[in-house]
Design an enzyme around this catalytic site. Sequence first.
Site, short mmCIF file in Angstrom:
data_model
loop_
_atom_site.label_atom_id
_atom_site.label_comp_id
_atom_site.label_asym_id
_atom_site.label_seq_id
_atom_site.Cartn_x
_atom_site.Cartn_y
_atom_site.Cartn_z
N ASN A 8 -16.32 18.49 11.34
CA ASN A 8 -16.71 17.70 10.17
C ASN A 8 -18.06 18.20 9.67
O ASN A 8 -19.05 18.17 10.41
CB ASN A 8 -16.78 16.22 10.60
CG ASN A 8 -17.17 15.32 9.45
OD1 ASN A 8 -18.12 15.61 8.74
ND2 ASN A 8 -16.46 14.22 9.26
N ASP A 35 -19.69 17.11 6.89
CA ASP A 35 -20.33 16.17 5.95
C ASP A 35 -21.85 16.29 5.95
O ASP A 35 -22.50 16.19 4.91
CB ASP A 35 -20.01 14.72 6.34
CG ASP A 35 -18.57 14.34 6.08
OD1 ASP A 35 -17.86 15.11 5.42
OD2 ASP A 35 -18.16 13.26 6.57
N HIS A 36 -22.41 16.48 7.15
CA HIS A 36 -23.88 16.37 7.23
C HIS A 36 -24.61 17.63 6.78
O HIS A 36 -25.82 17.61 6.62
CB HIS A 36 -24.29 15.88 8.62
CG HIS A 36 -23.76 14.50 8.85
ND1 HIS A 36 -24.08 13.44 8.01
CD2 HIS A 36 -22.86 14.02 9.73
CE1 HIS A 36 -23.42 12.37 8.41
NE2 HIS A 36 -22.67 12.69 9.44
N ARG A 60 -32.27 17.29 -1.37
CA ARG A 60 -33.04 18.04 -2.36
C ARG A 60 -32.21 18.40 -3.58
O ARG A 60 -32.75 18.66 -4.64
CB ARG A 60 -33.54 19.35 -1.73
CG ARG A 60 -34.57 19.18 -0.65
CD ARG A 60 -35.94 18.94 -1.28
NE ARG A 60 -36.93 18.67 -0.26
CZ ARG A 60 -37.69 19.59 0.33
NH1 ARG A 60 -37.56 20.85 -0.01
NH2 ARG A 60 -38.55 19.25 1.25
N HIS A 73 -15.40 14.02 4.40
CA HIS A 73 -15.15 12.64 3.96
C HIS A 73 -15.73 12.47 2.55
O HIS A 73 -16.95 12.55 2.38
CB HIS A 73 -15.83 11.69 4.95
CG HIS A 73 -15.57 10.24 4.69
ND1 HIS A 73 -16.02 9.26 5.53
CD2 HIS A 73 -14.91 9.59 3.69
CE1 HIS A 73 -15.65 8.07 5.06
NE2 HIS A 73 -14.98 8.25 3.94
N ARG A 104 -16.75 10.07 0.29
CA ARG A 104 -17.02 8.62 0.28
C ARG A 104 -17.17 8.14 -1.15
O ARG A 104 -17.59 8.88 -2.03
CB ARG A 104 -18.31 8.32 1.04
CG ARG A 104 -18.24 8.57 2.54
CD ARG A 104 -19.51 8.08 3.20
NE ARG A 104 -19.48 6.65 3.33
CZ ARG A 104 -19.19 6.00 4.47
NH1 ARG A 104 -18.96 6.67 5.58
NH2 ARG A 104 -19.15 4.69 4.50
N ARG A 154 -22.38 9.93 -0.83
CA ARG A 154 -23.68 10.14 -0.19
C ARG A 154 -23.82 11.54 0.39
O ARG A 154 -24.92 12.00 0.60
CB ARG A 154 -23.95 9.09 0.88
CG ARG A 154 -23.05 9.20 2.07
CD ARG A 154 -23.45 8.24 3.16
NE ARG A 154 -23.10 6.88 2.82
CZ ARG A 154 -22.92 5.93 3.72
NH1 ARG A 154 -23.09 6.19 5.00
NH2 ARG A 154 -22.59 4.70 3.37
N HIS A 155 -22.70 12.19 0.71
CA HIS A 155 -22.82 13.58 1.18
C HIS A 155 -21.85 14.49 0.42
O HIS A 155 -22.27 15.20 -0.49
CB HIS A 155 -22.70 13.72 2.71
CG HIS A 155 -21.72 12.80 3.39
ND1 HIS A 155 -20.41 12.73 3.05
CD2 HIS A 155 -21.91 11.92 4.41
CE1 HIS A 155 -19.80 11.86 3.84
NE2 HIS A 155 -20.68 11.33 4.67
N GLU A 158 -10.89 13.08 4.54
CA GLU A 158 -10.96 11.65 4.85
C GLU A 158 -11.26 10.88 3.57
O GLU A 158 -12.19 11.26 2.85
CB GLU A 158 -12.10 11.36 5.82
CG GLU A 158 -11.94 11.95 7.19
CD GLU A 158 -13.21 11.72 8.00
OE1 GLU A 158 -14.05 10.89 7.62
OE2 GLU A 158 -13.34 12.40 9.02
N THR A 212 -18.63 5.49 9.40
CA THR A 212 -17.42 4.67 9.48
C THR A 212 -17.44 3.87 10.78
O THR A 212 -17.34 4.43 11.86
CB THR A 212 -16.17 5.56 9.39
OG1 THR A 212 -16.37 6.50 8.34
CG2 THR A 212 -14.93 4.75 9.12
N GLU A 254 -5.81 8.74 14.34
CA GLU A 254 -7.05 9.28 14.89
C GLU A 254 -7.77 8.08 15.50
O GLU A 254 -8.15 7.15 14.79
CB GLU A 254 -7.91 9.96 13.83
CG GLU A 254 -9.20 10.52 14.46
CD GLU A 254 -10.00 11.43 13.54
OE1 GLU A 254 -9.41 12.16 12.72
OE2 GLU A 254 -11.24 11.40 13.66
N HIS A 271 -15.16 10.64 16.28
CA HIS A 271 -16.33 9.82 15.97
C HIS A 271 -17.31 9.70 17.13
O HIS A 271 -16.95 9.24 18.21
CB HIS A 271 -16.00 8.41 15.47
CG HIS A 271 -17.07 7.93 14.53
ND1 HIS A 271 -18.26 7.40 14.97
CD2 HIS A 271 -17.18 7.99 13.19
CE1 HIS A 271 -19.02 7.13 13.94
NE2 HIS A 271 -18.40 7.49 12.84
N GLY A 272 -18.51 10.16 16.85
CA GLY A 272 -19.63 9.98 17.77
C GLY A 272 -19.60 10.88 18.99
O GLY A 272 -20.43 10.74 19.88
N GLY A 326 -18.43 16.02 14.18
CA GLY A 326 -19.34 16.49 13.14
C GLY A 326 -20.81 16.35 13.46
O GLY A 326 -21.52 17.33 13.68
#
Length: 255
Positions: free
Chosen positions: A12, A14-15, A23, A48, A50, A54-55, A78, A109, A162, A203-204, A225
């Site tokens: 993932n 996303d980040h 920026r 994802h 969203r 946000r990303h 996602e 999430t 998942e 997740h996590g 991710g």
Amino acid sequence: MSSLKSPRLGVNIDHVATLRQQRDEGYPNIQRAAKSVMEAGAEQITIHLREDRRHIQDLDVGLVKEITDEYNRPLNLEIGSNLDIVKYAIEMKPQWICLVPEKREEKTTEGGLDLGVKGFEKLRNVMSELRSGIDGVKISLFVESSEEVMNKSIELNADAVEIHTGSFAIDYLRNKDISKHLESYKKSYELLKGSDVHFHAGHGLTDKSVIPLLELKLFEEYNIGHWIISESIFSSLGGVTQELLRSFSDYKFEY
Ligand code: PXP
């Protein structure tokens, strides 16, 4: 010949976009990130889109898909059940869609999909829209591990669940007892056995917390991710600093 296979890893990214959005100067570049992950051998990329953007941004979906297509591997998109996003997902035609719950105020999430009466009907409609809009799309449902949820996922003809491993991952990080999570995953797996619903996790998770799950040998696919992006800072922070210092050393002057 052995038919043993390792589980698949979806990365993932996303980040990478989270950092770029700080920026909005175009770097870190999302396609470069996608390519690195593909070159490293990941089986798919997960992003994802969203509602609050946000990303990942709308345009990123096509950009990342260009890369996954180049490597002939799936893009796992996602999304929540927002109608505009569902429409956009249909336009983008990813190979996999993972339906997730989405709350604007959450940091990430926070739990699995609601499969109560209303939630179930809503999902059934979204799934049917996706299936008629994207030829051969595979749909996974991001859910908590429970008997009821597994049975409903079978009823919905999901291609996969998942399992949201967030609470397991937190208990692992805090050195708490994780056996109840592992037992629940085993039960859920047993319930899905014999159905066409595949068993994924995400997740996590970190390099350490994923080990007890790998030991179970139940999950075919993991989507990871935040930890990968976090850890990749440390695999090159020193090297990048050195490179910059090397170019500084070409410009000596008296001061
Ligand atoms: N799988 C799903 C369905 C997710 O929503 C997320 C987070 O976006 C992940 C996997 C990856 O979670 P993490 O970034 O915590 O590894």
